[in-house]
Design an enzyme around this catalytic site. Sequence first.
Site, PDB file in Angstrom:
ATOM      1  N   LYS A  61      46.403  50.073  40.514  1.00  0.00           N
ATOM      2  CA  LYS A  61      45.148  49.767  39.823  1.00  0.00           C
ATOM      3  C   LYS A  61      44.212  48.969  40.719  1.00  0.00           C
ATOM      4  CE  LYS A  61      42.275  47.974  36.635  1.00  0.00           C
ATOM      5  NZ  LYS A  61      41.774  46.783  37.312  1.00  0.00           N
ATOM      6  N   PRO A 114      40.278  54.209  38.557  1.00  0.00           N
ATOM      7  CA  PRO A 114      41.153  53.118  38.133  1.00  0.00           C
ATOM      8  C   PRO A 114      41.513  53.240  36.648  1.00  0.00           C
ATOM      9  CG  PRO A 114      39.235  52.272  39.339  1.00  0.00           C
ATOM     10  CD  PRO A 114      38.978  53.715  39.059  1.00  0.00           C
ATOM     11  N   ARG A 161      49.179  34.108  41.443  1.00  0.00           N
ATOM     12  CA  ARG A 161      48.387  34.910  42.378  1.00  0.00           C
ATOM     13  C   ARG A 161      48.151  34.209  43.695  1.00  0.00           C
ATOM     14  NH1 ARG A 161      46.975  34.493  37.606  1.00  0.00           N
ATOM     15  NH2 ARG A 161      46.912  36.249  36.150  1.00  0.00           N
ATOM     16  N   GLN A 199      34.573  57.138  35.225  1.00  0.00           N
ATOM     17  CA  GLN A 199      35.442  56.046  34.786  1.00  0.00           C
ATOM     18  C   GLN A 199      34.630  54.847  34.344  1.00  0.00           C
ATOM     19  OE1 GLN A 199      35.909  52.915  36.059  1.00  0.00           O
ATOM     20  NE2 GLN A 199      37.958  52.312  35.488  1.00  0.00           N
ATOM     21  N   ASP A 210      42.925  51.133  33.626  1.00  0.00           N
ATOM     22  CA  ASP A 210      43.354  49.879  33.016  1.00  0.00           C
ATOM     23  C   ASP A 210      43.564  50.129  31.527  1.00  0.00           C
ATOM     24  OD1 ASP A 210      40.854  49.889  31.754  1.00  0.00           O
ATOM     25  OD2 ASP A 210      39.961  48.782  33.381  1.00  0.00           O
TER      26      ASP A 210
END
Length: 289
Positions: free
Chosen positions: A206, A223, A165, A278, A225
């Site tokens: 996402k 989102p 990352r 969500q 996941d």
Amino acid sequence: MGNVRVCDVPFYLDVTLCCGQVFRWDKVGDWWFGVAGGRAFKVRQKGNKIEYANVDEVFLERYFGLDVDLQRISDNVNKDEHIAKALNQFWGLRLIRQEPWECLISYICATYKSIPAIKHMLNKLAAKFGEPLELEGKKFFTFPKAERLATASEVSLGECGLGYRAKYLLATSKRVCNGFDLEGLKRLPYVDAKKALMDLPGVGAKVADCVLLFSLGKLEAFPVDVWVKRVVLNHYADKLEPELLSRLRTREGLSCGDYERLNGFGRGYFGEFAGYAQEYLYHYERMQL
DNA sequence: CGTGGGCCTGTCTA
DNA sequence: ATAGACAGGCCCA
């Protein structure tokens, strides 16, 4: 030193801070300590009283989203027994208005990581590149500015445990320093803002949806996941097309197209406040373990 | 447009 | 103790 505010709207501080939307809050005793708006402050809830220190009430109210009409949102998204149970069980959970830059970096870091590991990365980043703060003898750090990260080396970023990352962080920091208008996305429609975000390195659908929901005020963002996927498979399977359903059941992970289909389901089914639905469902599913 | 494989490294479990 | 699986996905071929 301590202030008290009588909270006349539904609010559930503990769930709000531990439901996985923010990563840099820690509970010590019954006090939550965190950093936002460039200062360290603490807050706790006793019944309908919110006690806090080193922060003003206006900031607090805005940060925790106490000014949004939760009852109206609930009425709006309360479409079935499952969401109703989640709303009831965690009533008072609110979406925090995070700072877009910190939120963006946080969710770039969050890919393919567990929550404890994410907290670890972000705390190391802040300790290394942020500005020191102090509250009641405890040390805190501001979240590092884009300019600071953009001029860091990939190696020094990597020392924060970022792994692959690190290069995304560096590249995205440079983009933000070079005029990418993160704040300006608030003024764009959801779809356009999402497209712009996904052009940043390390930002897929996402991550973009998380940033839109948690920091850019796009409450329709939904989102998806692994947990939300489980929610949909466990409770909303009958709302999906059969072939999509069988793909979700057989394959692990989520193709880009299937992500957009689940995302589209959420926004279509729950409506303009799908993001609130969500978050309640996400937390609900996680608590079932 | 869809698919598959690789990926850094901290945590958790066996 | 120490290895191995897994983790709130993204990118590239």
